[in-house]
Write a protein that holds these residues in place. Structure first.
Motif, PDB file in Angstrom:
ATOM      1  N   MET A   1      -1.492 -13.586  -8.666  1.00 51.84           N
ATOM      2  CA  MET A   1      -2.576 -13.073  -7.858  1.00 51.84           C
ATOM      3  C   MET A   1      -2.295 -13.383  -6.389  1.00 51.84           C
ATOM      4  O   MET A   1      -1.603 -14.330  -6.067  1.00 51.84           O
ATOM      5  CB  MET A   1      -3.898 -13.698  -8.274  1.00 51.84           C
ATOM      6  N   GLN A   2      -2.884 -12.585  -5.527  1.00 52.92           N
ATOM      7  CA  GLN A   2      -2.618 -12.725  -4.101  1.00 52.92           C
ATOM      8  C   GLN A   2      -3.793 -13.386  -3.393  1.00 52.92           C
ATOM      9  O   GLN A   2      -4.956 -13.114  -3.697  1.00 52.92           O
ATOM     10  CB  GLN A   2      -2.364 -11.347  -3.487  1.00 52.92           C
ATOM     11  N   GLU A   3      -3.477 -14.228  -2.439  1.00 54.85           N
ATOM     12  CA  GLU A   3      -4.495 -14.914  -1.658  1.00 54.85           C
ATOM     13  C   GLU A   3      -5.126 -13.936  -0.679  1.00 54.85           C
ATOM     14  O   GLU A   3      -4.464 -13.055  -0.138  1.00 54.85           O
ATOM     15  CB  GLU A   3      -3.870 -16.084  -0.899  1.00 54.85           C
ATOM     16  N   MET A  64      -6.582  -9.297   3.374  1.00 50.25           N
ATOM     17  CA  MET A  64      -5.408  -9.770   2.633  1.00 50.25           C
ATOM     18  C   MET A  64      -4.572 -10.704   3.498  1.00 50.25           C
ATOM     19  O   MET A  64      -4.486 -10.535   4.709  1.00 50.25           O
ATOM     20  CB  MET A  64      -4.562  -8.578   2.181  1.00 50.25           C
ATOM     21  N   VAL A  65      -3.935 -11.691   2.845  1.00 50.51           N
ATOM     22  CA  VAL A  65      -3.036 -12.624   3.508  1.00 50.51           C
ATOM     23  C   VAL A  65      -1.611 -12.178   3.196  1.00 50.51           C
ATOM     24  O   VAL A  65      -1.265 -12.005   2.022  1.00 50.51           O
ATOM     25  CB  VAL A  65      -3.265 -14.067   3.014  1.00 50.51           C
ATOM     26  N   GLU A  66      -0.819 -11.953   4.229  1.00 48.83           N
ATOM     27  CA  GLU A  66       0.575 -11.535   4.016  1.00 48.83           C
ATOM     28  C   GLU A  66       1.395 -12.698   3.487  1.00 48.83           C
ATOM     29  O   GLU A  66       1.306 -13.807   3.994  1.00 48.83           O
ATOM     30  CB  GLU A  66       1.189 -11.033   5.312  1.00 48.83           C
ATOM     31  N   GLU A  67       2.185 -12.398   2.458  1.00 50.00           N
ATOM     32  CA  GLU A  67       3.080 -13.406   1.899  1.00 50.00           C
ATOM     33  C   GLU A  67       4.449 -13.246   2.536  1.00 50.00           C
ATOM     34  O   GLU A  67       4.933 -12.144   2.731  1.00 50.00           O
ATOM     35  CB  GLU A  67       3.192 -13.241   0.386  1.00 50.00           C
TER      36      GLU A  67
END
Length: 68
Positions: A1-3, A64-67
């Motif tokens: 899952m994405q932060e 959204m937070v970019e990874e």
């Protein structure tokens, strides 16, 4: 899952992004002459997890937070 972060008024709350889904519900026909014929109303929702609880939020309230 994405932060991600979700907007709550002026605050940003840290969350885990699950996905975007469609929420729909059936609207019964109006009993009034010439009233609404009934049908289905649908709109997108974002599903996120905050503090181990799921929340439905407006997709426009998700940041959204970019990874790397």
């Amino acid at each position: 899952m994405q932060e991600c972060y979700i907007k709550d008024g002026e605050d940003l709350i840290e969350a885990e992004f699950i996905g975007i889904y469609q929420h729909s519900r059936v609207i019964e026909p109006s009993p009034m002459l010439g009233g609404h014929p009934g049908g289905v109303i649908a709109h997108p929702i974002a599903l996120v997890r905050v503090n181990n609880r799921f929340r439905q939020v407006n997709p426009f309230d998700v940041v959204m937070v970019e990874e790397d």
